[in-house]
Design an enzyme around this catalytic site. Structure first.
Site, PDB file in Angstrom:
ATOM      1  N   GLY A   1      -3.392   6.004  -2.390  1.00 26.34           N
ATOM      2  CA  GLY A   1      -2.978   4.590  -2.317  1.00 26.34           C
ATOM      3  C   GLY A   1      -2.344   4.276  -0.984  1.00 26.34           C
ATOM      4  CG  ASN A   2      -2.292   0.652   0.555  1.00 32.02           C
ATOM      5  OD1 ASN A   2      -1.466  -0.207   0.291  1.00 32.02           O
ATOM      6  ND2 ASN A   2      -3.586   0.525   0.248  1.00 32.02           N
ATOM      7  NE  ARG A   3       4.133   4.658   3.930  1.00 27.81           N
ATOM      8  CZ  ARG A   3       4.802   5.660   3.370  1.00 27.81           C
ATOM      9  NH1 ARG A   3       5.636   5.432   2.399  1.00 27.81           N
ATOM     10  NH2 ARG A   3       4.625   6.900   3.797  1.00 27.81           N
TER      11      ARG A   3
END
Ligand code: PMT
Length: 417
Positions: free
Chosen positions: A208-210
């Site tokens: 995923g990412n932030r």
């Protein structure tokens, strides 16, 4: 958008009357001019002084006050209002409004007020469910009123049911939405993407990412507040914002799901989409073959040296695909670029490669900018080569600046031969 807006707030005699104080405070802080009218019964729960202190304006509680000022001003108050908000609205006041009575300051102002009427009913659940209350609400809606639905939860009676006064943030969202109906995006349908996509490795893990979703949600809310019909397609979000009011929200997980949702919205919509703004942080790669069961240490999936190899394949580029898609022709397309180096060079090349109308570049390595922050510092790249560098601003203001630039593009498309 609330700056200098004239809001008449009617507060009725229910236990939720004290919560209206917070609403007045927030409206005043946002720059609205709030004239509070308390019904006679409301003054038994809260005092005019509380509201005068918070609104910095005189408060009306008695149409028949000896000075005659309230009686003299009731027409002017109604005529000059941008919005008449009744919060909390009791069953009794709803009945009197539905009947068109004018036997106190609030109902008299309501009859003289051509502005939109926004009602936040709050009462005990049996009173709310009663056929008479429901019929009164229907009558008021037929005449154009907007209702903020009461929430379900613990009521002052001790019961759990429907009838709770909504949170201030929800009421503010309704206020903004109703005030924005005639805005510069009125009649437009826009699609905004927010949050991050997640690519599964197995049933419990993902890449995923932030992204918090704050930037995309701010864009969606700003478009709604300017009158647009908004579809918000959101991946994973870490911000704990309440569900947005007056916005259609569709949740997705992976990039392929985001792609399907965007394509369905933009290409297959019955009513055409005017603009697509992609603030979502999209995974460029996905695991080719996610494991059906949780990957265990020491399992056959491991290499001989105990390492694990994941083969990633390229995801489709949603924006780039739409550039050459006839069914998306005419849609104003705005992309974001999250960069850590060579921001300007990468942004200009993304604008070109994805054939975008605008590209909003954020240097996500800068403090206060990009992922998970309340603020963002962006540069807006135009097709004609112009680049506008904006200051570090709250994401709501960045969103407003982006729509300010989308609106002329929408108008230009309309006038194109
Ligand atoms: O959510 P927040 O915490 O508020 O953070 C906001 C943000 C940093 C996520 C946002 O401002 C932002 O920069 N979003 C875009 C992130 C991104 O995916 O950038 P990119 O440079 O990889 O992609 C460029 C553009 O193409 C983006 O509009 C992206 O949505 C789109 N894209 C990317 C990959 C892909 N396969 N398909 C796409 O359409």
């Amino acid at each position: 958008m609330l700056k200098d807006k004239r809001i008449v707030l009617g507060v009725c005699g229910g236990i939720a009357a004290y919560k209206a104080a917070d609403l007045v405070s927030k409206l005043q802080q946002a720059g609205a001019l709030v004239d509070v009218i308390l019904t006679e019964r409301a003054t038994e729960f809260v005092t005019p002084l509380t509201f005068a202190a918070l609104s910095h304006r005189r408060v009306y509680a008695n149409l028949w006050e000896p000075s005659g000022e309230a009686a003299a001003r009731h027409i002017e108050l109604g005529q000059s209002a941008d919005l008449l908000l009744v919060a909390p609205a009791t069953a009794n006041t709803l009945a009197r409004l539905a009947q068109g009575m004018a036997d106190d300051m609030l109902t008299a102002v309501a009859l003289a007020c051509p502005a939109p009427l926004l009602l936040a009913p709050a009462m005990e659940s049996h009173m709310y469910a009663h056929a008479a209350t429901q019929a009164n609400l229907r009558t008021l809606v037929e005449r154009g009123a907007t209702i903020v639905p009461p929430e379900t939860g613990h009521l002052a009676s001790g019961e759990v049911g429907v009838g709770r006064f909504p949170e201030t943030a929800t009421l503010l969202a309704y206020v903004r939405r109703v005030l924005g109906r005639g805005g510069d995006l009125a009649g437009r349908r826009v699609v905004v993407t927010a949050g991050g996509t997640q690519e599964p490795l197995d049933p419990v893990r993902y890449i995923g990412n932030r992204s918090s979703g704050l930037m995309g949600f701010a864009l969606a809310e700003e478009a709604r507040d300017r009158g647009a019909e908004v579809l918000l397609i959101a991946g994973a979000t870490t911000a704990t914002e309440p569900e947005p009011v007056g916005i259609e929200l569709r949740r997705v997980g992976t990039t392929l799901e985001l792609r399907a949702a965007v394509r369905a919205a933009v290409r297959e919509a019955v009513v055409g989409v005017d603009a697509l703004v992609m603030a979502a942080a999209v995974a460029d790669y996905r695991v080719e073959q996610p494991a059906a069961q949780k990957i265990k240490k020491g399992s056959a999936a491991e290499n001989a040296d105990g390492s694990l190899t994941l083969r990633l394949v390229t995801n489709p580029d949603i924006l780039a695909e739409l550039a050459t898609d006839e069914r998306a022709a005419g849609v104003v397309r705005v992309g974001f670029a999250a960069e850590t180096t060579e921001v300007a060079k990468n942004a200009a090349s993304k604008l070109e490669r994805k054939q975008l109308d605008l590209l909003v570049a954020n240097d996500v390595a800068k403090a206060g900018s990009g992922f998970g922050t309340e603020t963002n510092e962006v540069a807006i790249f135009h097709r004609d080569g112009r680049v506008e560098q904006l200051a570090l601003l709250p994401k709501a203001e960045v969103a407003a600046a982006i729509w300010d630039r989308v609106v002329p593009l929408l108008r230009a498309r309309e006038t194109r031969p």
